[in-house]
Design an enzyme around this catalytic site. Structure first.
Site, PDB file in Angstrom:
ATOM      1  N   ASP A   1     -67.971 -11.268 -30.644  1.00 43.05           N
ATOM      2  CA  ASP A   1     -66.770 -12.118 -30.828  1.00 43.05           C
ATOM      3  C   ASP A   1     -66.003 -11.909 -32.135  1.00 43.05           C
ATOM      4  OD1 ASP A   1     -67.819 -13.068 -28.470  1.00 43.05           O
ATOM      5  OD2 ASP A   1     -68.063 -15.133 -29.117  1.00 43.05           O
TER       6      ASP A   1
ATOM      7  N   GLU B   1     -65.256 -14.037 -26.534  1.00 39.43           N
ATOM      8  CA  GLU B   1     -65.288 -15.332 -25.835  1.00 39.43           C
ATOM      9  C   GLU B   1     -63.905 -15.486 -25.215  1.00 39.43           C
ATOM     10  OE1 GLU B   1     -66.954 -18.607 -28.025  1.00 39.43           O
ATOM     11  OE2 GLU B   1     -66.293 -20.077 -26.542  1.00 39.43           O
TER      12      GLU B   1
ATOM     13  N   LYS C   1     -66.892 -13.085 -22.090  1.00 34.93           N
ATOM     14  CA  LYS C   1     -67.904 -14.093 -21.727  1.00 34.93           C
ATOM     15  C   LYS C   1     -67.282 -15.489 -21.803  1.00 34.93           C
ATOM     16  CE  LYS C   1     -69.967 -14.252 -26.376  1.00 34.93           C
ATOM     17  NZ  LYS C   1     -69.431 -15.543 -26.740  1.00 34.93           N
TER      18      LYS C   1
ATOM     19  N   LYS D   1     -71.022 -19.332 -24.646  1.00 35.18           N
ATOM     20  CA  LYS D   1     -71.399 -18.908 -25.997  1.00 35.18           C
ATOM     21  C   LYS D   1     -72.349 -17.725 -25.916  1.00 35.18           C
ATOM     22  CE  LYS D   1     -69.020 -22.332 -27.665  1.00 35.18           C
ATOM     23  NZ  LYS D   1     -67.598 -22.031 -27.969  1.00 35.18           N
TER      24      LYS D   1
ATOM     25  N   VAL E   1     -69.867 -13.049 -35.043  1.00 33.49           N
ATOM     26  CA  VAL E   1     -69.668 -14.451 -35.407  1.00 33.49           C
ATOM     27  C   VAL E   1     -69.762 -15.348 -34.175  1.00 33.49           C
ATOM     28  CG1 VAL E   1     -68.219 -13.852 -37.365  1.00 33.49           C
ATOM     29  CG2 VAL E   1     -67.122 -14.292 -35.160  1.00 33.49           C
ATOM     30  N   THR E   2     -70.065 -16.629 -34.401  1.00 33.02           N
ATOM     31  CA  THR E   2     -70.644 -17.154 -35.611  1.00 33.02           C
ATOM     32  C   THR E   2     -72.167 -17.142 -35.469  1.00 33.02           C
ATOM     33  OG1 THR E   2     -70.541 -19.454 -34.804  1.00 33.02           O
ATOM     34  CG2 THR E   2     -68.683 -18.669 -36.091  1.00 33.02           C
TER      35      THR E   2
ATOM     36  N   CYS F   1     -72.473 -18.317 -31.180  1.00 32.22           N
ATOM     37  CA  CYS F   1     -72.535 -17.263 -30.157  1.00 32.22           C
ATOM     38  C   CYS F   1     -73.560 -16.172 -30.466  1.00 32.22           C
ATOM     39  CB  CYS F   1     -71.146 -16.667 -29.942  1.00 32.22           C
ATOM     40  SG  CYS F   1     -70.052 -17.841 -29.110  1.00 32.22           S
TER      41      CYS F   1
ATOM     42  N   GLN G   1     -92.259 -18.207 -37.228  1.00 35.83           N
ATOM     43  CA  GLN G   1     -93.393 -18.087 -36.293  1.00 35.83           C
ATOM     44  C   GLN G   1     -93.567 -16.652 -35.799  1.00 35.83           C
ATOM     45  OE1 GLN G   1     -93.633 -21.701 -33.572  1.00 35.83           O
ATOM     46  NE2 GLN G   1     -91.518 -21.855 -34.280  1.00 35.83           N
TER      47      GLN G   1
HETATM   48  C1  C5J Z   1     -68.543 -18.212 -31.409  1.00 34.84           C
HETATM   49  C2  C5J Z   1     -67.760 -20.481 -31.344  1.00 34.84           C
HETATM   50  N1  C5J Z   1     -68.146 -16.973 -31.154  1.00 34.84           N
HETATM   51  N2  C5J Z   1     -68.226 -20.764 -32.550  1.00 34.84           N
HETATM   52  N3  C5J Z   1     -67.821 -19.227 -30.831  1.00 34.84           N
HETATM   53  O1  C5J Z   1     -69.476 -18.444 -32.144  1.00 34.84           O
HETATM   54  O2  C5J Z   1     -67.214 -21.340 -30.666  1.00 34.84           O
END
Ligand code: C5J
Length: 235
Positions: A25, A73, A130, A133, A158-159, A163, A203
């Site tokens: 993204d 996205e 997509k 997320k 990101v972020t 995502c 873990q």
């Molecule tokens: C992504 C969002 N790409 N933060 N989307 O992380 O809505």
């Protein structure tokens, strides 16, 4: 030849013949003023800073002719793939599908929905739109990766905690080994990025591994030196 990449919580053994880079993204909608990230009230300048690192990571994978997946996205213009529960969440200045400074927010084909020009996919690289997320939901990506015998995924984008982490968790549950490049991912909230990294490596790598780009680059160049010496070929 497998590469041993210094990583947290322990070395990641990268098998280039089964690995792909996933860039999540890196779109104008999240990184430039006027996009979805900004209308949600975020300071997008934090995300701009990782662009050169993501570009260097993409260049590394291109130099070694390894597959690259770029995700966006993105929703259909009629919003049939955007559930009201997503569109109506919160009280942003503009919602998904509304017209903003870079066209309709998070709609496929709109200017704001494009990947930043400096990170633009090349012909032959995989581009996934997509609606969620995570990168596996409603995308067919698993079949594409299986057809190429890809079992390891190196993540950037990101972020970090939304995502990227969702996609890593989806991948982990599907049996992929996941390595996140720490300085090629960012969040609007530094504390969320730090927490996401800790959750991933906790873990004994419950979700995956993390490493800085420099460590990955060094592992590739050391492998090339070794391979050159013994066979004359490049890793
Ligand atoms: C992504 C969002 N790409 N933060 N989307 O992380 O809505």
């Amino acid at each position: 030849m497998a590469l041993s990449v210094p990583a947290r919580p322990y070395n990641f053994v990268l098998e280039p013949q089964h690995a792909a880079l996933v860039v999540i993204d890196m779109q104008r909608d999240f990184i430039e003023p006027g996009g979805f990230g900004a209308v949600l009230g975020n300071d997008v300048s934090r995300l701009t800073k990782i662009v050169p690192t993501v570009a260097a990571l993409i260049a590394l994978f291109r130099a070694h002719r390894l597959p690259i997946v770029h995700t966006r996205e993105a929703h259909r213009p009629d919003l049939s793939d955007c559930p009201p529960a997503k569109r109506l969440r919160g009280a942003p200045g503009l919602r998904i599908g509304d017209r903003g400074a870079m066209g309709r927010i998070l709609i496929a084909g709109e200017p704001g929905n494009q990947i930043l020009p400096e990170l633009a996919p090349l012909d032959g690289e995989i581009v996934i739109d997509k609606p969620g997320k995570g990168m596996f939901w409603a995308t067919g990506l698993q079949e594409t990766l299986s057809a190429r015998s890809i079992t390891q995924l190196v993540f950037a984008g990101v972020t970090t905690e939304v995502c990227v982490q969702t996609s890593m968790r989806e991948a982990n549950d599907r049996g992929y080994e996941c390595l996140l490049v720490e300085d090629a991912t960012e969040s609007y909230f530094p504390e969320f990025k730090a927490a996401a990294i800790e959750m991933i490596v906790a873990q004994g790598a419950i979700v995956g591994w993390t490493t800085p780009l420099a460590a990955l680059e060094r592992a590739f160049s050391q492998a090339m030196v070794r391979t050159d010496k013994h066979t004359g070929a490049v890793a």
